[in-house]
Design a protein around this motif. Structure first.
Motif, PDB file in Angstrom:
ATOM      1  N   ARG A  39       0.832  -1.204   0.000  1.00  0.00           N
ATOM      2  CA  ARG A  39       0.000   0.000   0.000  1.00  0.00           C
ATOM      3  C   ARG A  39       0.864   1.250   0.000  1.00  0.00           C
ATOM      4  O   ARG A  39       0.530   2.245  -0.650  1.00  0.00           O
ATOM      5  CB  ARG A  39      -0.921  -0.018   1.220  1.00  0.00           C
ATOM      6  N   ARG A  40       1.980   1.210   0.722  1.00  0.00           N
ATOM      7  CA  ARG A  40       2.879   2.367   0.718  1.00  0.00           C
ATOM      8  C   ARG A  40       3.473   2.591  -0.670  1.00  0.00           C
ATOM      9  O   ARG A  40       3.598   3.731  -1.123  1.00  0.00           O
ATOM     10  CB  ARG A  40       3.993   2.163   1.743  1.00  0.00           C
ATOM     11  N   GLN A  42       2.121   1.727  -3.528  1.00  0.00           N
ATOM     12  CA  GLN A  42       1.062   2.258  -4.377  1.00  0.00           C
ATOM     13  C   GLN A  42       0.800   3.728  -4.086  1.00  0.00           C
ATOM     14  O   GLN A  42       0.584   4.526  -5.008  1.00  0.00           O
ATOM     15  CB  GLN A  42      -0.218   1.430  -4.181  1.00  0.00           C
ATOM     16  N   SER A  43       0.821   4.085  -2.811  1.00  0.00           N
ATOM     17  CA  SER A  43       0.596   5.486  -2.447  1.00  0.00           C
ATOM     18  C   SER A  43       1.728   6.372  -2.964  1.00  0.00           C
ATOM     19  O   SER A  43       1.481   7.471  -3.481  1.00  0.00           O
ATOM     20  CB  SER A  43       0.481   5.606  -0.926  1.00  0.00           C
ATOM     21  N   ARG A  46       1.330   6.767  -6.702  1.00  0.00           N
ATOM     22  CA  ARG A  46       0.228   7.686  -7.006  1.00  0.00           C
ATOM     23  C   ARG A  46       0.627   9.130  -6.719  1.00  0.00           C
ATOM     24  O   ARG A  46       0.296  10.045  -7.483  1.00  0.00           O
ATOM     25  CB  ARG A  46      -0.999   7.297  -6.184  1.00  0.00           C
ATOM     26  N   PHE A  47       1.367   9.331  -5.620  1.00  0.00           N
ATOM     27  CA  PHE A  47       1.847  10.680  -5.297  1.00  0.00           C
ATOM     28  C   PHE A  47       2.780  11.195  -6.388  1.00  0.00           C
ATOM     29  O   PHE A  47       2.645  12.340  -6.831  1.00  0.00           O
ATOM     30  CB  PHE A  47       2.571  10.663  -3.954  1.00  0.00           C
ATOM     31  N   LEU A 317      -1.311  16.586  -1.912  1.00  0.00           N
ATOM     32  CA  LEU A 317      -1.792  15.976  -0.672  1.00  0.00           C
ATOM     33  C   LEU A 317      -3.155  16.477  -0.245  1.00  0.00           C
ATOM     34  O   LEU A 317      -3.859  15.794   0.487  1.00  0.00           O
ATOM     35  CB  LEU A 317      -0.778  16.225   0.449  1.00  0.00           C
TER      36      LEU A 317
END
Length: 325
Positions: A39-40, A42-43, A46-47, A317
Motif C-alpha cells: 500500500r505504501r 502504491q501510495s 500515485r503521489f 496531498l
C-alpha cells in the motif's frame, strides 16, 4: 452424487477459498506487513504520478537536485583550496572574464567557486533549521490539540507570543548572545519560526481527533501516547511535509539575512556571508555587480525552488486544492 459421497476438506485445510481470493498465509493478503508495504508503494507511485503533473513543482525539484549535486561535489568542481585568501588565483575585484566567469572578490578569489561552496552551508543551515522548526511545531501542535486543560492554554499563549514577535528580531537577539557559529544560526532560526507550524498541526490534530476511529481506539484502551503516535501523527504528516518545504525557503532567507548582518561564523563561506563581504568591500557604491548579484540570485532561486516544491506537494496531498499546472 449424494451428500455423503461429496469430498470434504481434509483436516486442517479449513473452508474452501472463494474464487479470485488469495489463500490465507500466501502473498501480501496473508502478511500484514507485506500488505502495508504494498500500500505504501502504491501510495508513493500515485503521489509521484500526481506530482509530475505540476510543472512548477517539477521545475523546482529539478533546480533543487542540480543545486544539491553542485553542493555535494563542490570539492571536485572547484577545489578545496578555492576559499584560501593567501593563495587566491586572481586580482582584487576583477570583472568577469574567461578565467573567472563571475569575477573575483576583494581578495582575488573566484566568485563562482565561492558561490559553489556557499551552497553547502546555505542548504545545510536551511535543512537543519527547518527540521528543528518543524519538530518543535509538530510536537507542540499535537500535544496542544490532543490534551485539554490549563497546560494547553499555556502552550498556545506561548505560541501566540512567539507568533506576534518579529522573527528576525528574536533570531538576531539569540545570535547576538550566543557564539558565532553555524549551529547558533540553526538554533536561532529553529526556535523562532515554529509557531506557524504548531498552529497548523494543532488545527489538523483537532480535526483528526473528532473522527470515530479515535473514539474506538480510546474505548479499546489506547492511551495518550498510542493515540498521538499511531493515529494522529500519521494523519498530520502530509501537512508537516508540505510545511517543511515552505519553511526551508524561509530558513535559507533568514540565514542569509543573519550572515549579511555579520551574526554568523565569519570563517564559513555562505551566500549571506558573500553579500556581507561585498558590502564591506564597497561593491554597492563601486558598481561591482558581479560580486553582489550571484549570491543574491542564488538565495532567491533556492527559496523559489523550495516554494514551488512545497506548493506542488500541498496541492497533491490536499485534493481540495487540485493540481495546478
Amino acid at each position: 452424487m449424494t451428500t455423503d459421497s461429496m469430498p470434504t476438506p481434509a483436516e486442517g485445510e479449513g473452508a474452501p477459498v472463494e474464487a479470485g481470493a488469495t489463500p490465507a498465509g500466501t502473498g501480501a493478503a496473508g502478511n500484514p506487513r507485506a500488505l502495508a508495504r504494498a500500500r505504501r508503494r502504491q501510495s508513493a507511485a500515485r503521489f509521484w504520478r500526481d506530482y509530475r503533473r505540476n510543472r512548477g513543482g517539477m521545475w523546482g525539484l529539478g533546480a533543487l537536485v542540480l543545486i544539491a549535486l553542485v553542493a555535494v561535489f563542490a570539492p571536485q568542481l572547484v577545489g578545496a583550496d578555492s576559499q584560501s585568501v593567501t593563495d587566491a588565483p586572481g586580482g582584487a575585484l576583477e570583472s568577469p572574464s574567461g578565467e573567472f566567469p563571475l569575477g573575483t572578490d576583494q581578495f582575488g578569489r573566484s566568485v563562482l567557486a565561492l558561490l559553489v561552496w556557499g551552497a553547502r552551508v546555505s542548504l545545510t543551515v536551511g535543512l537543519l533549521a527547518a527540521f528543528l522548526c518543524v519538530a518543535i511545531g509538530t510536537l507542540v501542535g499535537i500535544v496542544a490539540g490532543h490534551f485539554h486543560g490549563w497546560y494547553t492554554t499555556v502552550l498556545m499563549r506561548i505560541t501566540d507570543w512567539f507568533l506576534v514577535m518579529p522573527t528576525l528580531v528574536l533570531a538576531i537577539a539569540l545570535a547576538t548572545v550566543m557564539d558565532r557559529s553555524m549551529w547558533t544560526v540553526v538554533i536561532a532560526i529553529g526556535v523562532t519560526t515554529w509557531p506557524t507550524t504548531a498552529r497548523l498541526v494543532r488545527a489538523q490534530t483537532l480535526a483528526v481527533e473528532s473522527r470515530p476511529y479515535i473514539e474506538r481506539a480510546r474505548a479499546l484502551g489506547g492511551d495518550h501516547g498510542h493515540i498521538m503516535i499511531r493515529h494522529v501523527l500519521p494523519n498530520v504528516m502530509p501537512l508537516v511535509l508540505a510545511q517543511t518545504t515552505l519553511v526551508i525557503s524561509s530558513a535559507i532567507l533568514t540565514e542569509a539575512m543573519l550572515a549579511f548582518l555579520g551574526l554568523s561564523d565569519p570563517t564559513v563561506t555562505s551566500w549571506g556571508g558573500m553579500l556581507q563581504d561585498a558590502r564591506e568591500a564597497g561593491a554597492v557604491s563601486a558598481g561591482h555587480w558581479w560580486y553582489l548579484a550571484p549570491p543574491g540570485i542564488a538565495v532567491a532561486a533556492v527559496a523559489l525552488a523550495f516554494t514551488l516544491c512545497g506548493r506542488a506537494i500541498e496541492s497533491v496531498l490536499n485534493p481540495k486544492l487540485g493540481v495546478t499546472r
